[in-house]
Design a protein around this motif. Structure first.
Motif, PDB file in Angstrom:
ATOM      1  N   ALA A  23      42.599  33.691  62.609  1.00 12.45           N
ATOM      2  CA  ALA A  23      42.530  32.375  61.983  1.00 12.45           C
ATOM      3  C   ALA A  23      41.710  31.408  62.834  1.00 12.45           C
ATOM      4  O   ALA A  23      40.866  30.661  62.318  1.00 12.45           O
ATOM      5  CB  ALA A  23      43.949  31.830  61.769  1.00 12.45           C
ATOM      6  N   ARG A  24      41.940  31.409  64.127  1.00 16.32           N
ATOM      7  CA  ARG A  24      41.184  30.526  65.006  1.00 16.32           C
ATOM      8  C   ARG A  24      39.688  30.842  64.948  1.00 16.32           C
ATOM      9  O   ARG A  24      38.846  29.937  64.936  1.00 16.32           O
ATOM     10  CB  ARG A  24      41.699  30.645  66.447  1.00 16.32           C
TER      11      ARG A  24
ATOM     12  N   VAL B 174      46.069  24.040  66.780  1.00 11.19           N
ATOM     13  CA  VAL B 174      44.818  23.496  67.330  1.00 11.19           C
ATOM     14  C   VAL B 174      43.678  23.704  66.342  1.00 11.19           C
ATOM     15  O   VAL B 174      42.846  22.809  66.109  1.00 11.19           O
ATOM     16  CB  VAL B 174      44.500  24.151  68.684  1.00 11.19           C
ATOM     17  N   ALA B 175      43.623  24.892  65.712  1.00 17.70           N
ATOM     18  CA  ALA B 175      42.575  25.163  64.731  1.00 17.70           C
ATOM     19  C   ALA B 175      42.681  24.223  63.528  1.00 17.70           C
ATOM     20  O   ALA B 175      41.664  23.827  62.954  1.00 17.70           O
ATOM     21  CB  ALA B 175      42.645  26.621  64.281  1.00 17.70           C
ATOM     22  N   ALA B 176      43.903  23.865  63.143  1.00 18.40           N
ATOM     23  CA  ALA B 176      44.072  22.899  62.053  1.00 18.40           C
ATOM     24  C   ALA B 176      43.452  21.554  62.426  1.00 18.40           C
ATOM     25  O   ALA B 176      42.880  20.860  61.571  1.00 18.40           O
ATOM     26  CB  ALA B 176      45.553  22.744  61.722  1.00 18.40           C
ATOM     27  N   CYS B 177      43.548  21.183  63.699  1.00 19.15           N
ATOM     28  CA  CYS B 177      42.883  19.957  64.174  1.00 19.15           C
ATOM     29  C   CYS B 177      41.365  20.083  64.027  1.00 19.15           C
ATOM     30  O   CYS B 177      40.694  19.148  63.561  1.00 19.15           O
ATOM     31  CB  CYS B 177      43.246  19.675  65.618  1.00 19.15           C
TER      32      CYS B 177
ATOM     33  N   LEU C 266      43.969  29.177  56.738  1.00 21.57           N
ATOM     34  CA  LEU C 266      45.070  28.389  57.280  1.00 21.57           C
ATOM     35  C   LEU C 266      46.285  28.441  56.350  1.00 21.57           C
ATOM     36  O   LEU C 266      47.425  28.565  56.811  1.00 21.57           O
ATOM     37  CB  LEU C 266      44.629  26.943  57.498  1.00 21.57           C
ATOM     38  N   LEU C 267      46.048  28.345  55.049  1.00 23.57           N
ATOM     39  CA  LEU C 267      47.133  28.439  54.085  1.00 23.57           C
ATOM     40  C   LEU C 267      47.837  29.797  54.178  1.00 23.57           C
ATOM     41  O   LEU C 267      49.070  29.883  54.224  1.00 23.57           O
ATOM     42  CB  LEU C 267      46.599  28.230  52.666  1.00 23.57           C
TER      43      LEU C 267
ATOM     44  N   ALA D 298      36.957  28.192  63.733  1.00 25.77           N
ATOM     45  CA  ALA D 298      35.925  27.803  64.701  1.00 25.77           C
ATOM     46  C   ALA D 298      34.535  28.041  64.135  1.00 25.77           C
ATOM     47  O   ALA D 298      33.634  27.195  64.283  1.00 25.77           O
ATOM     48  CB  ALA D 298      36.106  28.569  66.009  1.00 25.77           C
ATOM     49  N   ASP D 299      34.333  29.173  63.472  1.00 24.99           N
ATOM     50  CA  ASP D 299      33.032  29.449  62.861  1.00 24.99           C
ATOM     51  C   ASP D 299      32.708  28.408  61.800  1.00 24.99           C
ATOM     52  O   ASP D 299      31.556  27.957  61.675  1.00 24.99           O
ATOM     53  CB  ASP D 299      33.025  30.845  62.236  1.00 24.99           C
TER      54      ASP D 299
END
Length: 350
Positions: free
Chosen positions: A286-287, A218-221, A264-265, A291-292
């Protein structure tokens, strides 16, 4: 069609012909969809086809989600839960869990809870049925199936596969007054004794490694959805009228998104290596970082670009509104408090 601002793939992972052929093929199909993210039926048809051709690796899946979000945020919001559901079914099969369902069709994952709403599971002679109301069921009126969590007693929840076309399932149309993700309606469903298939034992859904993986997907989105705003800032900073403040806004967004990309990587690399006991904490970190970065991008682009693109550029305005709603899946300080709580009780994971 797309808004024309998406950067070329790969966004996250260096491209290799073998592992990212599926990503490129799905993106080519996305670019051919008339009304991607706006025409929900057409977008779901594409998402179902994408599910059949989904990449096998976690990093490639995140690459796909980010690249789709860079094209259209709502399209990524449609695709992500479908891929998540298929991934959960694959994970169950790999764990030796027999789930006698056909994965064909359009799937969602409904695991949220809400005040005054409760979905219960009851077993009678080996047959499970669901009863009650489940909130936040995105696109329930458009999907064919969903993986749904339901309470089996006062303290435990279990995952079930549910056919949303069952007459005992009613998808509400609202309330949904959203200006962002306007067409991705996330309203309750009412279930009155619909048959359901258990997926794992009580608690398996939250314990499985894929739970952390899906949260970062979801964070990648979110991250991919913010990239075109960076491109808009870069265009503005390159004009003859641009001043140092325009470059400050661009620099702040660029460094925030670059840092999120690095996280993310690193997270994809760690997850694919496997065997870590701190995957939940790693996913939460990570999220929070992503998000920040997205919040920074939304704030800086609004300050740098002013009101004009929000009222005169339909694609830009829709992207901003969609992202503002989508990133609220991160719960801000509450999620940070959970990270702090894990650390205070002995977790680390560095």
């Amino acid at each position: 069609m797309t808004d024309g601002h998406h950067p070329p793939s790969p966004l996250l992972i260096p491209d290799t012909a073998a592992s990212f052929a599926a990503v490129r093929a799905v993106l080519e199909q996305a670019d051919a969809v008339d009304g991607l993210g706006v025409d929900i039926a057409a977008t779901l048809d594409w998402a179902v086809d994408a599910g059949r051709r989904r990449p096998s690796s976690l990093s490639a899946t995140w690459e796909l989600l980010a690249a789709v979000a860079s094209r259209d945020v709502a399209a990524a919001r449609v695709l992500e839960p479908h891929l998540d559901a298929l991934g959960i079914l694959d994970e169950a099969a790999a764990a030796g869990i027999d789930v006698p369902v056909d994965p064909a069709g359009a799937w969602g994952v409904f695991a949220a809870e809400g005040p005054g709403m409760r979905l219960e599971a009851r077993e009678d002679a080996g047959t499970w049925t669901l009863h009650g109301t489940k909130p936040w069921c995105s696109l329930a009126s458009h999907l064919t199936h969903a993986l749904v969590t339901a309470w089996v007693d006062e303290e435990r929840r279990q995952l079930f596969a549910l056919d949303l076309r069952d007459p005992a399932v009613t998808a509400r149309t609202g309330p949904w007054h959203a200006r962002g993700l306007e067409r991705v309606v996330s309203a309750p469903i009412d279930v009155e004794g619909a048959a359901a298939v258990p997926v794992g034992e009580p608690g398996w859904y939250l314990r499985r490694p894929g739970f952390a993986h899906g949260g970062v997907g979801v964070a990648a989105c979110w991250w991919g959805g913010a990239l075109p705003l960076r491109e808009a800032l870069r265009t503005a900073a390159g004009t003859a009228r641009a001043d140092q403040l325009a470059r400050v806004h661009l620099g702040r967004v660029d460094t925030a998104l670059w840092a999120a990309r690095a996280v993310l990587l690193e997270t994809a690399t760690a997850f694919e290596a496997g065997g870590s006991a701190s995957e939940g904490l790693r996913a939460a970190r990570a999220r929070a970082v992503v998000a920040d970065a997205v919040e920074t991008t939304l704030t800086e682009s609004a300050r740098a670009l002013g009101p004009l693109p929000l009222v005169a550029d339909e694609a830009h305005a829709r992207r901003v509104a969609d992202l503002q709603v989508y990133v609220r899946q991160h719960h801000g300080d509450r999620d940070l408090a959970r990270i702090g709580g894990d650390l205070a009780t002995g977790a680390d994971g560095w």
